[in-house]
Design an enzyme around this catalytic site. Structure first.
Site, PDB file in Angstrom:
ATOM      1  N   ARG A  34       0.823  -1.210   0.000  1.00 61.97           N
ATOM      2  CA  ARG A  34       0.000   0.000   0.000  1.00 61.97           C
ATOM      3  C   ARG A  34       0.859   1.262   0.000  1.00 61.97           C
ATOM      4  O   ARG A  34       0.486   2.277   0.596  1.00 61.97           O
ATOM      5  CB  ARG A  34      -0.971   0.027   1.196  1.00 61.97           C
ATOM      6  CG  ARG A  34      -2.044  -1.042   1.133  1.00 61.97           C
ATOM      7  CD  ARG A  34      -3.205  -0.717   2.083  1.00 61.97           C
ATOM      8  NE  ARG A  34      -4.054  -1.880   2.256  1.00 61.97           N
ATOM      9  CZ  ARG A  34      -4.412  -2.395   3.431  1.00 61.97           C
ATOM     10  NH1 ARG A  34      -4.018  -1.836   4.548  1.00 61.97           N
ATOM     11  NH2 ARG A  34      -5.193  -3.451   3.492  1.00 61.97           N
ATOM     12  N   ARG A  38      -3.714   6.593   0.673  1.00 65.44           N
ATOM     13  CA  ARG A  38      -4.304   7.777   1.311  1.00 65.44           C
ATOM     14  C   ARG A  38      -3.357   8.555   2.210  1.00 65.44           C
ATOM     15  O   ARG A  38      -3.668   9.680   2.593  1.00 65.44           O
ATOM     16  CB  ARG A  38      -5.529   7.356   2.117  1.00 65.44           C
ATOM     17  CG  ARG A  38      -6.723   6.953   1.250  1.00 65.44           C
ATOM     18  CD  ARG A  38      -7.894   6.518   2.106  1.00 65.44           C
ATOM     19  NE  ARG A  38      -7.630   5.230   2.738  1.00 65.44           N
ATOM     20  CZ  ARG A  38      -8.390   4.709   3.693  1.00 65.44           C
ATOM     21  NH1 ARG A  38      -9.441   5.380   4.147  1.00 65.44           N
ATOM     22  NH2 ARG A  38      -8.100   3.525   4.204  1.00 65.44           N
ATOM     23  N   ARG A  47      -7.410  10.929  -6.180  1.00 67.44           N
ATOM     24  CA  ARG A  47      -8.592  10.156  -5.767  1.00 67.44           C
ATOM     25  C   ARG A  47      -9.844  11.023  -5.764  1.00 67.44           C
ATOM     26  O   ARG A  47     -10.928  10.583  -6.180  1.00 67.44           O
ATOM     27  CB  ARG A  47      -8.332   9.553  -4.373  1.00 67.44           C
ATOM     28  CG  ARG A  47      -9.520   8.844  -3.740  1.00 67.44           C
ATOM     29  CD  ARG A  47      -9.842   7.548  -4.465  1.00 67.44           C
ATOM     30  NE  ARG A  47     -10.957   6.878  -3.823  1.00 67.44           N
ATOM     31  CZ  ARG A  47     -12.233   7.120  -4.062  1.00 67.44           C
ATOM     32  NH1 ARG A  47     -12.569   8.060  -4.947  1.00 67.44           N
ATOM     33  NH2 ARG A  47     -13.187   6.456  -3.449  1.00 67.44           N
ATOM     34  N   ASP A  84      -6.928  -3.497  -7.035  1.00 66.99           N
ATOM     35  CA  ASP A  84      -7.527  -4.077  -5.833  1.00 66.99           C
ATOM     36  C   ASP A  84      -7.785  -5.552  -6.081  1.00 66.99           C
ATOM     37  O   ASP A  84      -8.045  -5.960  -7.224  1.00 66.99           O
ATOM     38  CB  ASP A  84      -8.847  -3.368  -5.486  1.00 66.99           C
ATOM     39  CG  ASP A  84      -9.300  -3.703  -4.082  1.00 66.99           C
ATOM     40  OD1 ASP A  84     -10.070  -4.688  -3.918  1.00 66.99           O
ATOM     41  OD2 ASP A  84      -8.894  -3.023  -3.132  1.00 66.99           O
ATOM     42  N   TYR A 161     -14.621 -12.457   0.903  1.00 64.14           N
ATOM     43  CA  TYR A 161     -15.384 -11.247   0.575  1.00 64.14           C
ATOM     44  C   TYR A 161     -16.598 -11.593  -0.286  1.00 64.14           C
ATOM     45  O   TYR A 161     -17.690 -11.023  -0.101  1.00 64.14           O
ATOM     46  CB  TYR A 161     -14.501 -10.238  -0.152  1.00 64.14           C
ATOM     47  CG  TYR A 161     -13.488  -9.569   0.737  1.00 64.14           C
ATOM     48  CD1 TYR A 161     -13.810  -8.417   1.449  1.00 64.14           C
ATOM     49  CD2 TYR A 161     -12.203 -10.081   0.872  1.00 64.14           C
ATOM     50  CE1 TYR A 161     -12.880  -7.798   2.269  1.00 64.14           C
ATOM     51  CE2 TYR A 161     -11.262  -9.474   1.690  1.00 64.14           C
ATOM     52  CZ  TYR A 161     -11.614  -8.338   2.390  1.00 64.14           C
ATOM     53  OH  TYR A 161     -10.700  -7.730   3.215  1.00 64.14           O
TER      54      TYR A 161
END
Length: 355
Positions: A34, A38, A47, A84, A161
């Site tokens: 990562r 962010r 973003r 992702d 998921y």
């Protein structure tokens, strides 16, 4: 011939590729899971302009830009494609959305009827064409000394998921299906094995030099289920990828696998094993490093804290593992509250360290 287009066909010169081949390196290679995200103000600006998170993943010029941002800022030895793990279920036809404050939300699949509604794994590469365009762009835009890493989620983690509809602390929905009807659940795993092979193959064909398989929830499975749903699928993916691309380095991240890590490393045949924060570097040196290249494993919250303790624990990892085949990384991904200057300090510490 471009080195990026033909992994394994030349003696590697890039630092990270040399480490994965078990060759000597001038210093320890470093990148971070990562590393694009962010915590970087330049990422937040892109973003905000991109629309949804999936729009960002599926817009090649924007995904290329955010992949390059940490390379420009820090000089990492590798860039990992910005994407992702849940683009695969999205490509299979499952409804996937990323909601602010909630993370990924999927329409759960809980039975064979749900499996039958999925598209063929063959449609994955068609749907994910923009992702492979991003890889191709990066293959041309990255500095030549930087290794390009493609990735996918492992079948077990992606399945959690798909069945649960979102992330969960215990993966209960997927585990209960796997325990109550293991052969039925195996059908989902088999679909994901095939889809993952196609997805990773397309990334390699577009220019990825290494691929990493993220099994974030591997550690939630007991031994027999771990063998069936975590170990064997990754072994199958690695074998088929390397049949297509001889010499392709594959890294796996079976987070939380504990004492099963040695068996996993041996039997999957992956070239590199990424260690989570809970693995003792000394134990890893004594039990794992003779099997191949290790990667890890600083606690991401030490990167948030910074200071003397971050430096002390980073040096401990380097001094313990840095004499063997090793790539410095974190034990999980960078968290959003990480001060960017701490990342720069850590990268410099690793780059300056010598055995």
């Amino acid at each position: 011939m471009d080195e990026r287009k033909a992994p394994g066909t030349m003696p590697p010169e890039k630092k990270l590729l040399r480490a994965l081949a078990g060759l000597e390196t001038e210093g320890v290679p470093v990148w971070m899971m990562r590393q694009a995200g962010r915590y970087l103000p330049e990422y937040r600006k892109v973003r905000a302009d991109a629309g949804s998170f999936l729009d960002l993943c599926y817009t090649p010029e924007l995904a290329e830009e955010v992949t390059l941002q940490p390379i420009r800022r820090y000089g990492f030895d590798a860039a990992i494609l910005f994407s992702d793990i849940l683009v695969v279920p999205d490509a299979l036809g499952q409804r996937v959305a990323f909601k602010e404050g909630e993370g990924p939300v999927l329409e759960p699949i809980t039975n064979e009827a749900g499996l039958a509604a999925l598209g063929s794994p063959a449609r994955v590469t068609e749907h994910l064409g923009p992702v492979y365009e991003t890889v191709s762009r990066l293959s041309n835009s990255l500095p030549r000394e930087v290794t390009l890493i493609g990735f996918a989620g492992a079948p077990w983690t992606v399945a959690t998921y798909m069945v649960g509809g979102r992330g969960s602390p215990d993966q209960a929905a997927a585990k209960l299906w796997a325990y109550r009807a293991p052969d039925e659940f195996q059908k989902l795993i088999d679909i994901l094995v095939e889809a993952t092979i196609e997805h990773l193959s397309a990334q390699v064909e577009a220019g990825a030099e290494v691929v990493q398989i993220f099994d974030t929830w591997a550690g939630s499975l007991p031994e027999l289920s771990f063998e069936r749903f975590a170990l064997r699928p990754v072994k199958a993916i690695r074998e088929l990828l390397q049949a297509r691309f001889p010499g392709l380095p594959v890294i796996a991240f079976p987070r939380g696998s504990g004492a099963m890590a040695a068996r996993y490393f041996r039997e999957t045949g992956v070239r590199g094993l990424s260690l989570d924060t809970g693995v003792s570097p000394g134990w890893a040196r004594d039990n794992l490093q003779q099997l191949g290249c290790l990667q890890g494993n600083l606690d991401p919250l030490l990167l948030v804290a910074g200071g003397d303790e971050m430096r002390r624990q980073a040096r401990h990892i380097l001094e313990t593992l840095g004499n063997g085949p090793f790539i410095f990384n974190l034990g999980h991904g960078i968290v959003p509250q990480t001060p960017p200057e701490h990342v720069g300090e850590l990268v410099k510490l690793v780059q300056d360290w010598r055995p």
